[in-house]
Design a protein around this motif. Structure first.
Motif, PDB file in Angstrom:
ATOM      1  N   MET A  37      -8.736  30.412   1.898  1.00 11.44           N
ATOM      2  CA  MET A  37      -9.505  31.137   0.898  1.00 11.44           C
ATOM      3  C   MET A  37     -10.356  32.190   1.594  1.00 11.44           C
ATOM      4  O   MET A  37     -10.905  31.952   2.676  1.00 11.44           O
ATOM      5  N   ALA A  38     -10.435  33.380   0.987  1.00  8.70           N
ATOM      6  CA  ALA A  38     -11.278  34.454   1.513  1.00  8.70           C
ATOM      7  C   ALA A  38     -12.059  35.077   0.372  1.00  8.70           C
ATOM      8  O   ALA A  38     -11.581  35.137  -0.770  1.00  8.70           O
ATOM      9  N   ARG A  39     -13.265  35.503   0.677  1.00  9.21           N
ATOM     10  CA  ARG A  39     -14.124  36.141  -0.312  1.00  9.21           C
ATOM     11  C   ARG A  39     -14.338  37.599   0.082  1.00  9.21           C
ATOM     12  O   ARG A  39     -14.363  37.923   1.264  1.00  9.21           O
ATOM     13  N   PRO A  40     -14.501  38.488  -0.904  1.00  7.61           N
ATOM     14  CA  PRO A  40     -14.791  39.887  -0.563  1.00  7.61           C
ATOM     15  C   PRO A  40     -16.171  40.010   0.061  1.00  7.61           C
ATOM     16  O   PRO A  40     -17.117  39.303  -0.318  1.00  7.61           O
ATOM     17  N   GLY A  41     -16.291  40.899   1.036  1.00  7.45           N
ATOM     18  CA  GLY A  41     -17.567  41.108   1.692  1.00  7.45           C
ATOM     19  C   GLY A  41     -18.564  41.807   0.777  1.00  7.45           C
ATOM     20  O   GLY A  41     -18.217  42.359  -0.279  1.00  7.45           O
ATOM     21  N   LYS A  42     -19.818  41.802   1.208  1.00  4.44           N
ATOM     22  CA  LYS A  42     -20.880  42.396   0.391  1.00  4.44           C
ATOM     23  C   LYS A  42     -20.656  43.878   0.188  1.00  4.44           C
ATOM     24  O   LYS A  42     -20.812  44.395  -0.928  1.00  4.44           O
ATOM     25  N   ASP A  43     -20.273  44.594   1.249  1.00  4.15           N
ATOM     26  CA  ASP A  43     -20.044  46.039   1.133  1.00  4.15           C
ATOM     27  C   ASP A  43     -18.915  46.334   0.152  1.00  4.15           C
ATOM     28  O   ASP A  43     -18.988  47.286  -0.637  1.00  4.15           O
ATOM     29  N   VAL A  44     -17.882  45.512   0.183  1.00  2.00           N
ATOM     30  CA  VAL A  44     -16.752  45.707  -0.732  1.00  2.00           C
ATOM     31  C   VAL A  44     -17.190  45.474  -2.173  1.00  2.00           C
ATOM     32  O   VAL A  44     -16.819  46.226  -3.089  1.00  2.00           O
ATOM     33  N   ARG A  45     -17.984  44.441  -2.392  1.00  2.00           N
ATOM     34  CA  ARG A  45     -18.451  44.154  -3.748  1.00  2.00           C
ATOM     35  C   ARG A  45     -19.335  45.279  -4.282  1.00  2.00           C
ATOM     36  O   ARG A  45     -19.217  45.677  -5.447  1.00  2.00           O
ATOM     37  N   LEU A  46     -20.219  45.790  -3.431  1.00  6.88           N
ATOM     38  CA  LEU A  46     -21.104  46.878  -3.873  1.00  6.88           C
ATOM     39  C   LEU A  46     -20.312  48.138  -4.177  1.00  6.88           C
ATOM     40  O   LEU A  46     -20.583  48.835  -5.164  1.00  6.88           O
ATOM     41  N   ARG A  47     -19.327  48.460  -3.341  1.00  7.22           N
ATOM     42  CA  ARG A  47     -18.522  49.660  -3.595  1.00  7.22           C
ATOM     43  C   ARG A  47     -17.722  49.517  -4.879  1.00  7.22           C
ATOM     44  O   ARG A  47     -17.625  50.452  -5.679  1.00  7.22           O
ATOM     45  N   ALA A  48     -17.182  48.336  -5.113  1.00  4.87           N
ATOM     46  CA  ALA A  48     -16.435  48.107  -6.345  1.00  4.87           C
ATOM     47  C   ALA A  48     -17.336  48.219  -7.567  1.00  4.87           C
ATOM     48  O   ALA A  48     -16.936  48.759  -8.609  1.00  4.87           O
ATOM     49  N   ALA A  49     -18.576  47.728  -7.439  1.00  2.00           N
ATOM     50  CA  ALA A  49     -19.512  47.818  -8.563  1.00  2.00           C
ATOM     51  C   ALA A  49     -19.862  49.271  -8.859  1.00  2.00           C
ATOM     52  O   ALA A  49     -19.956  49.667 -10.027  1.00  2.00           O
ATOM     53  N   ARG A  50     -20.059  50.085  -7.814  1.00  2.00           N
ATOM     54  CA  ARG A  50     -20.364  51.506  -8.034  1.00  2.00           C
ATOM     55  C   ARG A  50     -19.207  52.224  -8.706  1.00  2.00           C
ATOM     56  O   ARG A  50     -19.410  53.142  -9.509  1.00  2.00           O
TER      57      ARG A  50
END
Length: 469
Positions: free
Chosen positions: A248-261
């Motif tokens: 199992m892998a989770r998206p990193g914080k930077d990836v989550r923030l970029r996706a939210a933007r």
């Protein structure tokens, strides 16, 4: 001569069966490139001219135009057309028309009868990136960039980065994206997910895998088989009977923030299967979204990953067998993209011709139909097909196919070759813009008789001397 009549359309040999007049006219009309007045070089002729430039990559503009139009009634006025007129005609046409032509002719080639195109009911696709060398013009260097030495001094040629999705069995290009040298392959690959779907298995090299990458491609129903870096193994969840395990892998914080933007939604985690196997004296890892070890055995997946190299052969065909084996022609960014879309379209058309020839009874593997032989057949067909009817083109296409498969290549050997740099650049060359900014009004002269490493201060070879103009 002020224009062309309806019966005076040029032919691009047997490939006219693919690049039909209706297809070319539709692409021109879509982007509003039709002429408002009669021209010696109408838009449709320029489209065929750009495609012919890819078939005759080492010939001059004037020679390619002569081969393309010789024998057409009333084409004598084209003998006075020079290179600058042809360059202006290409600029008027733009890059979008050739991209549309590529996307109209491209598409899946493999059928259920195509050898090597399927595995356990899945269509095999390969995804990878490559670079194309460009002429060393200021605009190309500023737009696309390229390799640089210590201190940021550019050397070698400017380069376009292309990420390509291709079939393994044919190997025909299904989709592609173009970017600059500094653009990441993974970012260019995301839009290619739209060309995949249920029943497709996408095989990719290291550097592509991420949670976002897996999410984008599996949303459409495709499955993945990707080489993993050691920091992408995730968290083990369950060991499977064949020695692989679910991770199992989770998206990193930077990836989550970029996706939210960007207004996109990412999953909280992805589950995938990790397969470890010996690669020489090292351990390598594969990640796949095929989770059932009984339906998709690990040893078969490890052997299947080798098929990704078929796309490397497609790159070799485009660059060296079809292309010039070096920098392409265009010295402007728009011309570069126009030319590369034309190369991809012509390569797909020739692969379609080779695949059709391979399926003629008795069926042979498309790998055994020589691509270079097909290129030569297409080149020879252009002068002989001027003014041909559609029925004659169909017959010629079939006859040329029989010629292409007359003496098939030997069956492909299962060989291995370690990675190696085949085109080392030990001679850094200051590009136009760097030379103008740093050493005007002179130029650097390189001592090519020495084999000293590049200077960290100047980025030049050996002892550089400034030669005044």
């Amino acid at each position: 001569m002020t224009g062309w009549g309806a019966g005076q359309r040029v032919r691009i040999g047997i490939l006219t069966k693919v690049f039909t007049a209706e297809l070319v006219d539709a692409a021109i009309a879509k982007h509003g490139r039709a002429e408002r007045r009669r021209r010696l070089l109408p838009a449709w002729l320029v489209v065929y001219f750009v495609l012919a430039l890819c078939l005759f990559a080492r010939e001059s503009y004037e020679e390619v135009l002569r081969v393309l139009t010789s024998g057409i009634p009333g084409s004598g006025a084209l003998a006075r057309v020079n290179r600058s007129s042809l360059c202006r005609a290409r600029a008027r046409l733009g890059e979008d028309v050739l991209e549309t032509v590529f996307r109209q002719v491209t598409g899946p080639l493999a059928t259920p009868a195509t050898p090597g195109a399927w595995w356990r009911g899945l269509r095999l696709l390969a995804l990878d990136g490559t670079q194309f060398d460009l002429p060393d013009s200021t605009s190309n260097g500023d737009t696309f960039d390229g390799p640089s030495a210590t201190g940021g001094v550019p050397f070698g040629f400017p380069q376009v980065r292309a990420v390509v999705l291709a079939e393994v069995g044919t190997p025909g290009v299904l989709d592609a994206r173009l970017g600059g040298y500094r653009d990441g392959e993974r970012g260019l690959a995301y839009p290619l997910a739209g060309s995949t779907g249920p029943g497709d298995l996408v095989i990719a090299d290291r550097g592509f895998w991420s949670v976002e990458f897996a999410h984008v491609f599996t949303m459409g129903g495709a499955d993945l088989l990707v080489s993993l870096q050691s920091n992408h193994l995730g968290t083990a969840q369950e060991e499977l009977p064949d020695g692989s395990y679910l991770s199992m892998a989770r998206p990193g914080k930077d990836v989550r923030l970029r996706a939210a933007r960007e207004g996109r939604t990412l999953p909280r985690h992805v589950i995938y299967r990790v397969i470890a196997f010996a690669k020489g004296d090292k351990v390598a890892y594969l990640g796949t979204t095929l989770l059932d070890p009984e339906q998709y055995p690990a040893d078969e997946l490890v052997a299947l990953y080798r098929e990704r190299w078929e796309i490397e052969l497609a790159f070799d065909e485009i660059k060296n067998h079809l292309g010039p084996g070096g920098p392409i022609r265009s010295r402007t960014p728009e011309g570069v993209r126009q030319e590369l879309w034309a190369y991809l379209a012509v390569h797909h058309a020739i692969r379609q011709f080779a695949h059709t020839a391979a399926l003629t009874r008795p069926t042979v593997d498309a790998d055994r139909v020589s691509y270079l032989k097909c290129v030569r057949i297409v080149r020879r067909s252009i002068p002989s097909q001027l003014g041909a009817t559609a029925a004659k083109l169909t017959r010629s296409f079939a006859e040329a196919g029989r010629e292409a498969r007359a003496r098939p290549l030997p069956a492909r050997r299962g060989r291995e070759c370690p990675r190696a740099i085949k085109k080392p650049n030990r001679w850094p060359v200051l590009r136009t813009r760097a030379r103008r900014d740093t050493v005007q009004p002179g130029r650097w002269a390189h001592n090519r008789t020495t084999k000293q490493p590049p200077s960290r201060k100047t980025g030049t070879q050996g002892n550089p001397s400034l030669v005044t103009a």
